[in-house]
Design a protein around this motif. Sequence first.
Motif: not given
Length: 146
Positions: A9-37
């Motif tokens: 969800x942070x655009x790391x290419x680790x999905x089964x098909x070799x892609x990632x997805x940069x999910x905007x609402x998840x990305x917004x959490x970085x402004x106020x939280x520490x994300x542990x991928x």
Amino acid sequence: MNILVSACLLNVNCRYNGTGILHSSVLKLMASHQLIPVCPELFGGLCTPRPPAEIIEGRVVNIAGNDVTEAYEKGAEETLKLAKLFNCKLAVLKERSPSCGHGTIYDGSFTATLTEGNGITADLLIKNGIEVIGESEVLDYFISHR
């Protein structure tokens, strides 16, 4: 607050098909939280890309018919270790995944049919007191928890 997040969800290419997805609402959490991928499938020793897998009668089986449950269980355990290490009380995980899905997952027929259930990692986290939500629930969750 530390939040466990599916790395895809942070655009790391680790999905089964070799892609990632940069999910905007998840990305917004970085402004106020520490994300542990995390990527339970990689933690379990699976490669990227890899054949799609679904849960069938409590086992994780890929589209080629190989039982990969052990790798999914190992990845779930490793993810739980990180959640505990970083004192994560919340996890935002990739919906419908046989690892990360919460509430709804694919039914095992490989026809994109959904059924009620949790992925292996989501289930383990919940059993250990960690709240799990999917990426589409992020905005509603944080609005209701202000």
